[in-house]
Design an enzyme around this catalytic site. Structure first.
Site, mmCIF file in Angstrom:
data_model
loop_
_atom_site.group_PDB
_atom_site.id
_atom_site.type_symbol
_atom_site.label_atom_id
_atom_site.label_comp_id
_atom_site.label_asym_id
_atom_site.label_seq_id
_atom_site.Cartn_x
_atom_site.Cartn_y
_atom_site.Cartn_z
ATOM 1 N N HIS A 1 3.843 -17.175 -8.541
ATOM 2 C CA HIS A 1 4.020 -15.730 -8.345
ATOM 3 C C HIS A 1 4.834 -15.502 -7.658
ATOM 4 O O HIS A 1 4.981 -15.960 -6.488
ATOM 5 C CB HIS A 1 2.573 -15.365 -7.981
ATOM 6 C CG HIS A 1 2.427 -13.687 -7.822
ATOM 7 N ND1 HIS A 1 2.272 -12.964 -9.127
ATOM 8 C CD2 HIS A 1 2.517 -12.856 -7.025
ATOM 9 C CE1 HIS A 1 2.389 -11.660 -8.959
ATOM 10 N NE2 HIS A 1 2.403 -11.448 -7.848
ATOM 11 N N ASP B 1 -11.002 -26.900 8.557
ATOM 12 C CA ASP B 1 -10.335 -28.316 8.223
ATOM 13 C C ASP B 1 -8.866 -27.833 7.281
ATOM 14 O O ASP B 1 -8.824 -26.784 7.110
ATOM 15 C CB ASP B 1 -11.189 -29.117 7.253
ATOM 16 C CG ASP B 1 -11.064 -30.378 7.303
ATOM 17 O OD1 ASP B 1 -12.106 -31.053 7.238
ATOM 18 O OD2 ASP B 1 -9.740 -30.852 7.683
ATOM 19 N N ASP B 2 -8.049 -28.943 6.874
ATOM 20 C CA ASP B 2 -6.957 -28.623 6.321
ATOM 21 C C ASP B 2 -7.054 -28.085 4.841
ATOM 22 O O ASP B 2 -6.161 -27.349 4.501
ATOM 23 C CB ASP B 2 -6.177 -30.057 6.445
ATOM 24 C CG ASP B 2 -5.866 -30.262 7.657
ATOM 25 O OD1 ASP B 2 -6.539 -31.383 8.002
ATOM 26 O OD2 ASP B 2 -5.189 -29.728 8.452
ATOM 27 N N CYS C 1 6.020 -22.681 10.041
ATOM 28 C CA CYS C 1 4.896 -22.413 10.598
ATOM 29 C C CYS C 1 4.750 -21.893 11.822
ATOM 30 O O CYS C 1 3.605 -21.578 12.167
ATOM 31 C CB CYS C 1 4.235 -23.840 10.600
ATOM 32 S SG CYS C 1 3.865 -24.693 9.077
#
Lengths: 72, 357
Positions: free
Chosen positions: B137, B47-48, B15
């Site tokens: 993908h 928001d998440d 992250c």
């Protein structure tokens, strides 16, 4: 004579690793670390301070020279 | 036995690879986005996950996450990537149903057996979550990236968002901080095997149990702690909720040696970006040292939930979380009335409450 570590072009954590190795290898004296990224400059500065070594940073044309003084 | 070490590839980890939040926000705010009466939670509140009503009181929850390697072993990387992607559904109080894999991979350099191992790790984690893989993908890319687009479901009475934190709530964090610096330390060969394994274990833990407990005990607001660090995600929740927060630094659970790694400067570019994003809205007590501050801006991979709830709910939640997960967790602070300038105060000391550490 200062030990010079050239960490330009290398991404973190390599500059910190190289700086740490150089500081561990000398009993006392100056270690200079060359980096070309703001993040590397900040990280190596933090390493120096946490090791109890005064550090002076000079900007040279977009690159940074960190002069770290290891006191014995 | 695969001998590839994913840390050998030169890339921002996990992250920490996110585009800085201030730059992201400016993109969406400039666009005229389509709207719908069924849109419950869109991108405006940061928001998440997105939430969309599909029938009366039943909502679809959608989210996507992917990133470069955060562990040297392909299987572990797949596990963590999946746990991280699923986490946003849990942060909304939902249950994941389906997932699509997003894959960028240097097939020639690493070989498809490595991708198979990454996928096996992700699939095993999906099975644990009770969700299925629908497909995905993939493209050839010099730097590997892996993650999932996840669809989940939540009922109206179970939905948690990041916009209803209330003054008087306590703040609960359900996993320790420090995964960003520990990954960096592992990459640099400085972390011990035990530290690396413990970080991997924490990152692999699903936020399912913590989410269920938060919903069960009536949490007011919830988010998960990932790329914007504890302070970045706390700031978003406080800002959208119209409140301020106080965090007690000594109550924040932290991985072993993480503070030392922060002190050594094992910080990613994202850690500094997070500081730029929210630094002006955070006030640290004078005696909070730089490594302690840096750890709170440290981007986390597959971190815990940050829950706002009553102190009583927190104690019940934490008892259940500790029993289910064996992770360091606790009350780390409280929600306060909105202050004009400072959104988050970080104080020396321990948070009040029986559930704090």
């Amino acid at each position: 004579m200062a030990e010079i570590v050239d960490a330009r072009g290398l991404s973190c954590p390599i500059p910190v690793i190289m700086a740490r190795r150089a500081l561990d290898a000398v009993a006392s004296g100056e270690v200079q670390v060359l980096v070309d990224e703001e993040v590397a400059k900040e990280n190596v500065s933090r390493l120096a301070r946490s090791s109890g070594c005064p550090v002076d940073v000079v900007e040279e044309g977009g690159e940074f020279r960190l002069r770290i003084e290891k006191t014995g | 036995m695969l001998s590839v070490d994913l840390f050998s590839c030169d890339c921002e980890c996990g992250c920490a690879a996110k585009i800085p939040p201030d730059r992201l926000r400016s993109i969406l705010s400039d666009l005229d986005l389509p709207s719908s009466a069924s849109l419950v939670i869109g991108p405006e509140t940061l928001d998440d996950a997105g939430v969309y009503e599909i029938s009366d009181g039943r909502y679809l929850v959608q989210t996507v996450d992917y990133f470069p390697p955060v562990a040297r072993h392909p299987y572990v990387y797949g596990q963590i990537a999946a746990a991280n992607s699923l986490s946003d559904v849990y942060a909304m109080g939902g249950n994941p149903l389906t997932a699509l894999a997003i894959v960028c991979f240097p097939a020639e350099e690493f070989g498809l057996e490595v991708l198979k191992e990454i996928t096996r790790g992700a699939v095993d984690k999906l099975r644990e979550a009770g969700a299925v893989l629908l497909g995905g993908h993939s493209i050839i890319d010099s730097q590997p990236k892996y993650g999932l687009a996840v669809t989940g479901i939540v009922d109206r009475d179970k939905l948690m968002d990041n916009a209803h934190a209330r003054p008087g709530d306590v703040l609960v964090l359900t996993k320790p901080l420090g995964t960003g610096v520990t990954i960096m330390a592992a990459k640099g060969g400085l972390a011990t095997a035990e530290q690396e394994n413990e970080a991997n274990r924490c990152m692999s833990i699903l936020n399912a149990a913590a989410s269920r407990l938060a919903v069960e005990h009536g949490a007011d607001a919830c988010t998960d702690i990932t790329g914007f660090g504890l302070l970045g995600h706390a700031y978003q929740m406080a800002d959208v909720s119209g409140v301020s927060m106080e965090i007690a630094v000594e109550s924040v659970p932290v991985l072993e040696n993480a503070l030392e790694y922060a002190g050594m400067g094992l910080l990613s570019a994202a850690a500094y970006a997070n500081r730029r994003y929210v630094g002006d809205h955070v006030a640290f007590d004078d005696d909070i040292a730089l490594p302690e501050q840096d750890l709170m801006f440290d981007p986390q991979t597959s971190g815990g939930l940050l829950v706002c709830c009553s102190e009583k709910s927190a104690e019940l939640m934490l008892a259940g979380t500790r029993e289910a997960l064996s992770v360091s967790c606790g009350i780390i602070g409280k929600v306060t009335e909105k202050e004009r300038e400072t959104v988050i105060r970080v104080r020396r000391g321990i948070a009040s409450g029986k559930g704090s550490q």
